[in-house]
Design an enzyme around this catalytic site. Sequence first.
Site, PDB file in Angstrom:
ATOM      1  N   ASP A 234      -0.112   5.074   1.005  1.00 42.85           N
ATOM      2  CA  ASP A 234      -0.335   6.060   2.070  1.00 42.85           C
ATOM      3  C   ASP A 234      -0.260   5.408   3.448  1.00 42.85           C
ATOM      4  O   ASP A 234      -1.057   4.528   3.770  1.00 42.85           O
ATOM      5  CB  ASP A 234      -1.719   6.710   1.902  1.00 42.85           C
ATOM      6  CG  ASP A 234      -1.886   7.376   0.538  1.00 42.85           C
ATOM      7  OD1 ASP A 234      -1.020   8.163   0.161  1.00 42.85           O
ATOM      8  OD2 ASP A 234      -2.897   7.101  -0.141  1.00 42.85           O
TER       9      ASP A 234
ATOM     10  N   ARG B 124     -12.000   8.004  -2.360  1.00 39.16           N
ATOM     11  CA  ARG B 124     -12.391   9.380  -2.019  1.00 39.16           C
ATOM     12  C   ARG B 124     -13.908   9.530  -1.817  1.00 39.16           C
ATOM     13  O   ARG B 124     -14.361  10.106  -0.836  1.00 39.16           O
ATOM     14  CB  ARG B 124     -11.911  10.317  -3.135  1.00 39.16           C
ATOM     15  CG  ARG B 124     -11.816  11.760  -2.719  1.00 39.16           C
ATOM     16  CD  ARG B 124     -11.325  12.626  -3.879  1.00 39.16           C
ATOM     17  NE  ARG B 124     -10.084  12.121  -4.463  1.00 39.16           N
ATOM     18  CZ  ARG B 124      -9.560  12.558  -5.603  1.00 39.16           C
ATOM     19  NH1 ARG B 124     -10.160  13.520  -6.290  1.00 39.16           N
ATOM     20  NH2 ARG B 124      -8.432  12.034  -6.076  1.00 39.16           N
TER      21      ARG B 124
ATOM     22  N   ASP C 163       0.881  -1.159   0.000  1.00 37.80           N
ATOM     23  CA  ASP C 163       0.000   0.000   0.000  1.00 37.80           C
ATOM     24  C   ASP C 163       0.933   1.228   0.000  1.00 37.80           C
ATOM     25  O   ASP C 163       2.129   1.109   0.293  1.00 37.80           O
ATOM     26  CB  ASP C 163      -0.869  -0.041   1.257  1.00 37.80           C
ATOM     27  CG  ASP C 163      -1.653   1.232   1.459  1.00 37.80           C
ATOM     28  OD1 ASP C 163      -2.309   1.685   0.500  1.00 37.80           O
ATOM     29  OD2 ASP C 163      -1.603   1.795   2.576  1.00 37.80           O
TER      30      ASP C 163
ATOM     31  N   SER D 172      -5.731   5.298  -4.069  1.00 39.66           N
ATOM     32  CA  SER D 172      -5.598   6.725  -4.385  1.00 39.66           C
ATOM     33  C   SER D 172      -5.409   6.990  -5.867  1.00 39.66           C
ATOM     34  O   SER D 172      -4.589   6.356  -6.532  1.00 39.66           O
ATOM     35  CB  SER D 172      -4.411   7.318  -3.621  1.00 39.66           C
ATOM     36  OG  SER D 172      -4.221   8.657  -4.004  1.00 39.66           O
TER      37      SER D 172
ATOM     38  N   ASN E 243      -4.126   9.645  -6.755  1.00 40.44           N
ATOM     39  CA  ASN E 243      -2.897  10.448  -6.751  1.00 40.44           C
ATOM     40  C   ASN E 243      -1.645   9.596  -6.529  1.00 40.44           C
ATOM     41  O   ASN E 243      -0.556  10.143  -6.360  1.00 40.44           O
ATOM     42  CB  ASN E 243      -2.985  11.506  -5.640  1.00 40.44           C
ATOM     43  CG  ASN E 243      -4.100  12.501  -5.883  1.00 40.44           C
ATOM     44  OD1 ASN E 243      -4.132  13.176  -6.914  1.00 40.44           O
ATOM     45  ND2 ASN E 243      -5.047  12.595  -4.951  1.00 40.44           N
TER      46      ASN E 243
HETATM   47  C1  G6P Z   1      -5.826   5.798  -0.026  1.00 41.45           C
HETATM   48  C2  G6P Z   1      -5.888   6.486   1.321  1.00 41.45           C
HETATM   49  C3  G6P Z   1      -7.262   7.033   1.593  1.00 41.45           C
HETATM   50  C4  G6P Z   1      -7.751   7.858   0.419  1.00 41.45           C
HETATM   51  C5  G6P Z   1      -7.771   7.017  -0.828  1.00 41.45           C
HETATM   52  C6  G6P Z   1      -8.198   7.812  -2.066  1.00 41.45           C
HETATM   53  O1  G6P Z   1      -6.402   4.554   0.075  1.00 41.45           O
HETATM   54  O2  G6P Z   1      -5.528   5.589   2.345  1.00 41.45           O
HETATM   55  O3  G6P Z   1      -7.195   7.818   2.752  1.00 41.45           O
HETATM   56  O4  G6P Z   1      -9.048   8.374   0.662  1.00 41.45           O
HETATM   57  O5  G6P Z   1      -6.459   6.524  -1.069  1.00 41.45           O
HETATM   58  O6  G6P Z   1      -7.217   8.771  -2.338  1.00 41.45           O
HETATM   59  P1  G6P Z   1      -7.364   9.910  -3.414  1.00 41.45           P
HETATM   60  O7  G6P Z   1      -5.975  10.493  -3.497  1.00 41.45           O
HETATM   61  O8  G6P Z   1      -7.782   9.288  -4.701  1.00 41.45           O
HETATM   62  O9  G6P Z   1      -8.367  10.866  -2.897  1.00 41.45           O
HETATM   63 MG    MG Z   2      -2.709   3.165   3.558  1.00 41.53          MG
END
Ligand code: G6P
Ligand code: MG
Length: 226
Positions: free
Chosen positions: A13, A51, A11, A115, A117
């Site tokens: 983040d 998100r 993973d 994510s 991002n």
């Molecule tokens: C990861 C993080 C989440 C986040 C998700 C979406 O899984 O742990 O906290 O909400 O990604 O991220 P984004 O950058 O697409 O909003």
């Molecule tokens: Mg994580």
Amino acid sequence: MSESKQGVIFDLDGVIVDTAVFHYQAWKKLADELGISFDEPANEKLRGIPRRESLLALMGFNPGEEKIREYMDRKNVYYLEMVKTIKSGEMLPGVGNLLAELKSQGYKLALASSSKNARLVLEKLGITPVFEAIVDGNETTKGKPDPELFLKAALKLDVLPSDCLVVEDAESGIAAGIAAGMHTIGVGNPQALARADCIVSRTAQIDSAMVREFLLGDSKSGPDAG
Ligand code: G6P
Ligand code: MG
């Protein structure tokens, strides 16, 4: 020596980089603006969740598509402001060494994050080439706890799910890894990560011996064995 057929799927983040804190701070700013109470225990449940689902969980009701888009965009702007500050190599302690050690021992490495991002963050860190496979929220329809991200990563690595080890800081991520039929190491909160095969408090506590043990349940075997 035959090519390794074992994979370690990370993973992003909260495992590789401290961006879980950025996600929390960005949600917290939005929640404060909307007058919604939100704190770290509430955030714990959002780890790993895409998100849209995170926003709906934070709000506790569906505010309609227009507001959903507005609030998601606002949170993402706050998040990206923080991502801008990430410098090359600025990973959590021990991560650089762990990735290098696993690679040198022949494990196939993948990155699987909900994510959208994720690739941007990997670029900022300068570690995109470390991973043979990257799966992010742009190429999946279901986020964790659905196993889709991890199963896609295993397919891209050409490794069987049962020969993959997932490293995760999220309850939803451990659930996704288990649903994918993979071995799991949880990083962080022991209560949230209770279903993992093994729990460490920081990524730095993981080494290749631990990976071997939990991947195979047999410390004598490894990707170079046989
Ligand atoms: C990861 C993080 C989440 C986040 C998700 C979406 O899984 O742990 O906290 O909400 O990604 O991220 P984004 O950058 O697409 O909003
Ligand atoms: Mg994580």
